[in-house]
Design a protein around this motif. Structure first.
Motif, PDB file in Angstrom:
ATOM      1  N   THR A  70       0.825  -1.200   0.000  1.00  0.00           N
ATOM      2  CA  THR A  70       0.000   0.000   0.000  1.00  0.00           C
ATOM      3  C   THR A  70       0.863   1.254   0.000  1.00  0.00           C
ATOM      4  N   PHE A  71       0.252   2.355  -0.378  1.00  0.00           N
ATOM      5  CA  PHE A  71       0.899   3.660  -0.344  1.00  0.00           C
ATOM      6  C   PHE A  71       1.351   3.988   1.080  1.00  0.00           C
ATOM      7  N   GLY A  72       0.481   3.713   2.055  1.00  0.00           N
ATOM      8  CA  GLY A  72       0.802   4.011   3.442  1.00  0.00           C
ATOM      9  C   GLY A  72       2.010   3.249   3.946  1.00  0.00           C
ATOM     10  N   ALA A  73       2.161   2.002   3.501  1.00  0.00           N
ATOM     11  CA  ALA A  73       3.310   1.200   3.921  1.00  0.00           C
ATOM     12  C   ALA A  73       4.611   1.815   3.413  1.00  0.00           C
ATOM     13  N   ALA A  74       4.587   2.307   2.179  1.00  0.00           N
ATOM     14  CA  ALA A  74       5.776   2.950   1.614  1.00  0.00           C
ATOM     15  C   ALA A  74       6.128   4.206   2.397  1.00  0.00           C
ATOM     16  N   VAL A  75       5.131   5.035   2.682  1.00  0.00           N
ATOM     17  CA  VAL A  75       5.370   6.284   3.413  1.00  0.00           C
ATOM     18  C   VAL A  75       5.928   6.005   4.806  1.00  0.00           C
ATOM     19  N   THR A  76       5.369   5.022   5.483  1.00  0.00           N
ATOM     20  CA  THR A  76       5.853   4.685   6.830  1.00  0.00           C
ATOM     21  C   THR A  76       7.311   4.248   6.798  1.00  0.00           C
ATOM     22  N   ALA A  77       7.677   3.422   5.820  1.00  0.00           N
ATOM     23  CA  ALA A  77       9.059   2.956   5.706  1.00  0.00           C
ATOM     24  C   ALA A  77      10.014   4.116   5.439  1.00  0.00           C
ATOM     25  N   ILE A  78       9.609   5.028   4.542  1.00  0.00           N
ATOM     26  CA  ILE A  78      10.455   6.176   4.217  1.00  0.00           C
ATOM     27  C   ILE A  78      10.627   7.084   5.436  1.00  0.00           C
ATOM     28  N   ALA A  79       9.517   7.399   6.099  1.00  0.00           N
ATOM     29  CA  ALA A  79       9.568   8.319   7.238  1.00  0.00           C
ATOM     30  C   ALA A  79      10.389   7.744   8.388  1.00  0.00           C
ATOM     31  N   THR A  80      10.261   6.454   8.620  1.00  0.00           N
ATOM     32  CA  THR A  80      11.016   5.818   9.706  1.00  0.00           C
ATOM     33  C   THR A  80      12.513   5.897   9.450  1.00  0.00           C
ATOM     34  N   GLU A  81      12.917   5.576   8.213  1.00  0.00           N
ATOM     35  CA  GLU A  81      14.340   5.628   7.883  1.00  0.00           C
ATOM     36  C   GLU A  81      14.842   7.057   7.839  1.00  0.00           C
ATOM     37  N   VAL A  92      14.237  20.024   4.306  1.00  0.00           N
ATOM     38  CA  VAL A  92      13.303  20.460   3.278  1.00  0.00           C
ATOM     39  C   VAL A  92      12.995  19.249   2.414  1.00  0.00           C
ATOM     40  N   VAL A  93      11.726  19.052   2.089  1.00  0.00           N
ATOM     41  CA  VAL A  93      11.297  17.923   1.268  1.00  0.00           C
ATOM     42  C   VAL A  93      10.896  18.432  -0.110  1.00  0.00           C
ATOM     43  N   PHE A  94      11.448  17.797  -1.157  1.00  0.00           N
ATOM     44  CA  PHE A  94      11.097  18.122  -2.547  1.00  0.00           C
ATOM     45  C   PHE A  94      10.591  16.866  -3.242  1.00  0.00           C
ATOM     46  N   GLY A  95       9.459  16.984  -3.926  1.00  0.00           N
ATOM     47  CA  GLY A  95       8.950  15.854  -4.694  1.00  0.00           C
ATOM     48  C   GLY A  95       8.372  16.306  -6.015  1.00  0.00           C
ATOM     49  N   TYR A 104       4.442  14.812   0.477  1.00  0.00           N
ATOM     50  CA  TYR A 104       3.435  15.417   1.352  1.00  0.00           C
ATOM     51  C   TYR A 104       3.123  14.507   2.531  1.00  0.00           C
ATOM     52  N   GLU A 105       2.911  13.224   2.267  1.00  0.00           N
ATOM     53  CA  GLU A 105       2.579  12.304   3.350  1.00  0.00           C
ATOM     54  C   GLU A 105       3.774  12.081   4.280  1.00  0.00           C
ATOM     55  N   VAL A 106       4.985  12.076   3.731  1.00  0.00           N
ATOM     56  CA  VAL A 106       6.182  11.992   4.578  1.00  0.00           C
ATOM     57  C   VAL A 106       6.269  13.234   5.466  1.00  0.00           C
ATOM     58  N   ALA A 107       5.994  14.404   4.870  1.00  0.00           N
ATOM     59  CA  ALA A 107       6.060  15.656   5.621  1.00  0.00           C
ATOM     60  C   ALA A 107       5.062  15.678   6.770  1.00  0.00           C
ATOM     61  N   ARG A 108       3.930  15.024   6.597  1.00  0.00           N
ATOM     62  CA  ARG A 108       2.948  14.961   7.684  1.00  0.00           C
ATOM     63  C   ARG A 108       3.477  14.170   8.878  1.00  0.00           C
ATOM     64  N   ARG A 109       4.434  13.302   8.624  1.00  0.00           N
ATOM     65  CA  ARG A 109       4.984  12.472   9.697  1.00  0.00           C
ATOM     66  C   ARG A 109       6.236  13.052  10.333  1.00  0.00           C
ATOM     67  N   VAL A 110       7.046  13.784   9.563  1.00  0.00           N
ATOM     68  CA  VAL A 110       8.333  14.239  10.095  1.00  0.00           C
ATOM     69  C   VAL A 110       8.423  15.757  10.288  1.00  0.00           C
ATOM     70  N   THR A 111       7.466  16.518   9.774  1.00  0.00           N
ATOM     71  CA  THR A 111       7.398  17.979   9.920  1.00  0.00           C
ATOM     72  C   THR A 111       8.695  18.677   9.497  1.00  0.00           C
ATOM     73  N   PRO A 112       8.949  18.766   8.195  1.00  0.00           N
ATOM     74  CA  PRO A 112      10.133  19.496   7.729  1.00  0.00           C
ATOM     75  C   PRO A 112       9.922  20.992   7.857  1.00  0.00           C
ATOM     76  N   ARG A 113      10.923  21.741   7.496  1.00  0.00           N
ATOM     77  CA  ARG A 113      10.787  23.201   7.489  1.00  0.00           C
ATOM     78  C   ARG A 113       9.919  23.677   6.331  1.00  0.00           C
TER      79      ARG A 113
END
Length: 253
Positions: A70-81, A92-95, A104-113
């Protein structure tokens, strides 16, 4: 580095203690592509930031690995690492395109600048956006065209591999559901191109609804991949964000 995040120092796949003291720039590629394309951004940002690229399975050095369910599984793995890699450094996150949605979903988990997206419709405009790629060969040909690739000039194996990656990413995007549990507390900068036939101005303006820290729009000339083909303007913009010079940024953490 772990499986999901790669980095480059002086043109090599490695890490360095001095680089780890710099602000971090996380780059997420479009559907069907790997993060190797961001390798050239590291020399351009030497002394300013350490560039990290997100590598989804099924491409480049991960081509044998299966996609997440799932999309959520990918985001969780990225944010954790990412949290383990970047720590409390400014981020800063660029996509680009599909990478912007993941960002965007990663940013919701890690709160970049700050979150910077290009050629990416707002999350509220995304539901079902990948269905045409999964089901329709004409939509695939359109994507090759926006990338400046003539399918007839590609050898059969190369085209088949690209189609497979695009379809897998599109299938992953179909599992995405935008959940409105509060706006993103960081500024969003949305880049678009006046010749982009896949992402409209309204799609970009929709980002204003998902941030409480303000949306800034930027427009360049060209098609869907204009920002990646001529990255100097966005690199200059990212430099400003990473340095925090005259730009209001949300607090880290």
């Amino acid at each position: 580095m772990g499986n999901w995040i790669s980095t480059w120092t002086d043109g090599t796949w490695t890490d360095d203690s001095a680089a780890r003291a710099l602000p971090a720039l996380l780059c997420l590629p479009p559907a069907g592509a790997g993060c190797q394309q961001f390798r050239s951004w590291q020399p351009a940002l030497t002394g300013i930031a350490q560039v990290y690229g997100v590598q989804l399975p099924g491409r480049e050095n991960r081509w044998r690995e299966p996609m997440p369910d799932t999309f959520g599984a990918a985001v969780t793995a990225i944010a954790t690492e990412l949290e383990a890699t970047v720590g409390d450094r400014p981020l800063v996150v660029f996509g680009h395109s599909f990478g912007g949605l993941i960002g965007y979903e990663v940013a919701r988990r890690v709160t970049p600048r700050a979150l910077v997206v290009s050629g990416c419709r707002a999350p509220t405009h995304w539901d079902g956006a990948g269905r045409g790629i999964v089901d329709d060969g004409q939509e695939l040909d359109k994507l090759f065209d926006t990338a400046g690739l003539d399918p007839e000039l590609l050898d059969e194996d190369t085209r088949a591999l690209m189609v497979e990656m695009l379809r897998k990413d599109a299938q992953l995007s179909l599992s995405y559901v935008h959940r409105s549990d509060g706006p993103l507390p960081v500024p969003v900068h949305a880049w678009g191109a006046d010749g982009d036939e896949t992402v409209s101005a309204a799609d970009l303006d929709g980002w204003a609804a998902v941030t409480s820290a303000g949306l800034t729009r930027h427009t360049v000339s060209g098609g869907h991949h204009a920002v990646l083909r001529r990255p100097q303007p966005v690199l200059e913009h990212l430099t400003t964000l990473l340095r925090g010079e005259g730009v209001p940024l949300a607090p880290t953490g």
